[in-house]
Structures are given as structure tokens and as C-alpha cells.
Design an enzyme around this catalytic site. Sequence first.
Site: not given
Length: 369
Positions: A141, A190, A223, A247, A251
Site C-alpha cells: 500500500y 505467502k 490462498d 484487506d 472482506d
Amino acid sequence: MEYKIALLPGDGIGPEVVAEGIKVLQAVGDNFGHSFTTNTGLIGGCAIDETGTALPEATVALCRESDAVLLGAVGGPKWDNPDAKVRPEQGLLGIRKALGLFANLRPVSVHPLLIDSSPLRPELLGDVDLVVVRELTGGIYFGEKRRERDANGEWASDLCLYSQHEVERIVRVAAELARTRRNKLTLVDKANVLETSRLWRSITTRIMRDEFPEVQFEHMLVDACAMHLIRRPSDFDVIVTENMFGDILTDEASMLLGSMGMLPSASLGAPAPDKPVRMGLYEPIHGSAPDIAGQGKANPLAMILSVAMMLRHSFGLEQEALAIEASAASAVESGTVTGDIAKPGQSAKTTGSVGDAVAGWVRAVVVNP
Ligand code: IPM
Ligand code: MG
């Protein structure tokens, strides 16, 4: 004690849900004998319209001299062009960075009465009670952004950068939180692909081994986590992860509950050992919902629960936070709710009447001296 709160209502339904949060805050003040003073500032689209920037200097100054910040929501179709030079989201990213709010806490728990608003099968949801601790001021970001053109055409890059210090401080926030809950921490990364993730993995493993041996620790690839959040959500307690993964996963996690109108969040800075308050910014997870703005349809509970988080995390007022949370639960249990979570056959209440009811219950709480 007197607390100074900066209000940043923002755009869309932001102002109307902030108004309900203040009603409830006032009820806490009256019943528990605290004084809360509020000052309002501009952020997001409305700030662009009035000042040409999404985060005016005056807003940053107002927040800096306050004990905590309550934010509604930013954005809307009027300012939606992602190529525009000034965009409402810059206000949000800018204030997080300016105030050093590196730790974003996003709790998700499912009230038994709301289980059928979720798109998931009810038997998966019974015990869901998790918190995502998202790193909020670093990573992709905030890394250097480039957009250039060469002989082959355009190219772009977003740098993802994390320092040891940035990882250590957020991991400690998450592990300390796990210690007050079910003693379990999941690092999401990851590490099979990204060097930043390998740094996160090694630092977190060391801190958990040396400083939090009693907290059960696991790591999970992002994932796989996206899958397990749907398949076995009740297995998670505290999840800690970098900015962008956090982020996306929050959601996803909000949909365990069905409605985004119920979920609060806290963004915290470093604790100041010499001060009785800890700076934080509190906002609902939902956006500005321009389609329903100004109609009294917005669910104010996420904002009201964000006020509870402010009392708990910034001011250490646990009793008061619990009084708000119990009163919000009473709204759900008595069907005093907006259309997004009303059951078939229940009439939808307005934003204002939900706020009035919750404030009423808070006033009725018997306060132990
Ligand atoms: C959030 C939002 C913001 C983010 C956007 C509006 C910049 O999605 O708070 O999750 O990506 O952090
Ligand atoms: Mg988001």
C-alpha cells in the site's frame, strides 16, 4: 476524566451512522459519568469538494490533538475515477499513516440470531469468533509506485516493503490479543513466493517461541486461508497478516456474518506508556453506501460497536464497552434492526430509531459504583 474525540463523518451514510454513534456515546457519558467532547473535521469526497484535497491539514491537526477518532465512511460515485489525482481513499490511507495507526483489529463473531443472514450453512457458523489483526501502514500500500513507458509500451510497479520493526510490533499486538482470548495465533503469508512473507514467517516464529510460548501458533498460506475461512471458520482465533492480505481476507470474513452493517474496526498506534489513553481510529467496516444515503436505511450497529471498541482500546473503559455491546445485542434480539438484518415479517426500523433504542438500553444499565 474528559475525553476529546475527533469526528470524521465523511461521505454517503457516514454522517448518519456517526450521529447514532454519538447518541450512544452521550448515553455512556451520562450514565457512567464521563465527559466526551467532540470536534468535527472533513475527510474524503466532501473534503475534496470543499478544499481540493481528501485530507486537509486541519483534519490531521484536529486528530493529533484528540484522544481518539471516529470515522464514518469515505467515497462515492461522484469521486470514483481511479485515475483522478485526488481520490477519497487518499484521506483514509493518509490519516492512518499520519497518526501511525499500524494495527487494524477487525473482529468477526456471529450472533446466533443472525446466522441465517449468512450465505454459509448454519452448522459452520455456530462458534465463529475471530479477529483479524491487519498491518495497516506498510507493505504494498505504501511502497514506491511507478508508472512509466518504454519502447515496449507502459509498465507499472508497486513495491512491497516490510522492516523487522514493522513486523515485530504488529505480531506483538496480535499475540497479546490472543492471550486475552483463546490463545491461538495464525500468521497468514505467502512465504512460498514472497521474500517479505519469509521475513514475516521467521520473525513471527521467533517472537512466538521466545515471548509467547503459551500461545498456540500456526502459519498458513494466504490462498489456503481464504479457503479455510469458508470451510472451518470457527477454528480461527487471532489471525495476523500484512496490509493487502488483511484487506482481502477481512472482506471475505465479513461475509461469514452476511451483513457488513454489523462489523466494527479499530486502528491503533503504539501505546504511550506515559498517557492514560491510546490513540486509535474507529470505523465501521462497511463503505459509504451512496445508494441508501440519507434514507434512514443504514444499519448504525457497526458504528455503535466501533464506539465500544474506542472505549475499550483507547480509553480502557471495559464496563462501558460491554454495556454498548450488550445493548446492541438487545437491538438484534428484540428485532429493533434495519432492513439489512430484519427477519422475514419483521418491519425494518430506521437508522435513528435503532440508535435511540441502543442509547436507551445503555442509559438503563445499572452502574456499579
Ligand atoms: C479498507 C478499505 C481501504 C483499504 C480502501 C478504501 C483504501 O478497503 O479499509 O479495508 O484498502 O484499506
Ligand atoms: Mg478493504
